[in-house]
Design an enzyme around this catalytic site. Structure first.
Site, PDB file in Angstrom:
ATOM      1  N   ARG A  93       0.843  -1.204   0.000  1.00  0.00           N
ATOM      2  CA  ARG A  93       0.000   0.000   0.000  1.00  0.00           C
ATOM      3  C   ARG A  93       0.873   1.248   0.000  1.00  0.00           C
ATOM      4  O   ARG A  93       0.653   2.188  -0.766  1.00  0.00           O
ATOM      5  CB  ARG A  93      -0.922  -0.009   1.214  1.00  0.00           C
ATOM      6  CG  ARG A  93      -1.802   1.227   1.317  1.00  0.00           C
ATOM      7  CD  ARG A  93      -1.189   2.218   2.280  1.00  0.00           C
ATOM      8  NE  ARG A  93      -1.987   3.441   2.301  1.00  0.00           N
ATOM      9  CZ  ARG A  93      -1.467   4.638   2.416  1.00  0.00           C
ATOM     10  NH1 ARG A  93      -0.177   4.803   2.512  1.00  0.00           N
ATOM     11  NH2 ARG A  93      -2.235   5.692   2.427  1.00  0.00           N
ATOM     12  N   HIS A 127       2.955   6.072  -2.519  1.00  0.00           N
ATOM     13  CA  HIS A 127       4.002   7.088  -2.435  1.00  0.00           C
ATOM     14  C   HIS A 127       5.077   7.021  -3.511  1.00  0.00           C
ATOM     15  O   HIS A 127       5.911   7.908  -3.597  1.00  0.00           O
ATOM     16  CB  HIS A 127       4.672   7.011  -1.055  1.00  0.00           C
ATOM     17  CG  HIS A 127       3.725   7.233   0.061  1.00  0.00           C
ATOM     18  ND1 HIS A 127       3.099   8.443   0.301  1.00  0.00           N
ATOM     19  CD2 HIS A 127       3.248   6.378   1.004  1.00  0.00           C
ATOM     20  CE1 HIS A 127       2.301   8.329   1.336  1.00  0.00           C
ATOM     21  NE2 HIS A 127       2.366   7.092   1.789  1.00  0.00           N
TER      22      HIS A 127
END
Length: 94
Positions: A28, A33
């Protein structure tokens, strides 16, 4: 799934050590990011091969947790009545 894996209590992670909590959270974070460094074929492979068994494992954890009073049934009921969780078949683990 990844966001919520980070919100799981330490006691739940300890009770279910076979579930890959750290890897789910890590994927995730990587996707959220590192937009330019995503290996889309790897993500497709994970979604295709690893998510279905993880779904079964999560349903088992929820079913056991609710049956044993480890999880709050009122929270599950609230989720069941929420428009945000209409895609979940709550009958599988309640």
């Amino acid at each position: 799934m990844g966001e919520n894996a980070g919100k799981i209590s330490e006691s739940t992670r300890t009770a279910y050590p076979i579930f890959p909590w750290k890897q789910v959270r890590g994927l995730r974070n990587r996707i959220a990011h590192d937009y330019t460094g995503i290996d889309f074929e790897m993500v497709f492979d994970i979604v295709s091969r690893h998510i279905p068994p993880l779904k079964i494992a999560i349903e088992k954890i929820l079913k056991e947790g609710l049956a044993n009073g480890f999880f709050d049934k009122s929270e599950c009921n609230a989720a069941q009545n929420s428009i945000f969780y209409r895609h979940i078949d709550f009958k599988r683990f309640i």
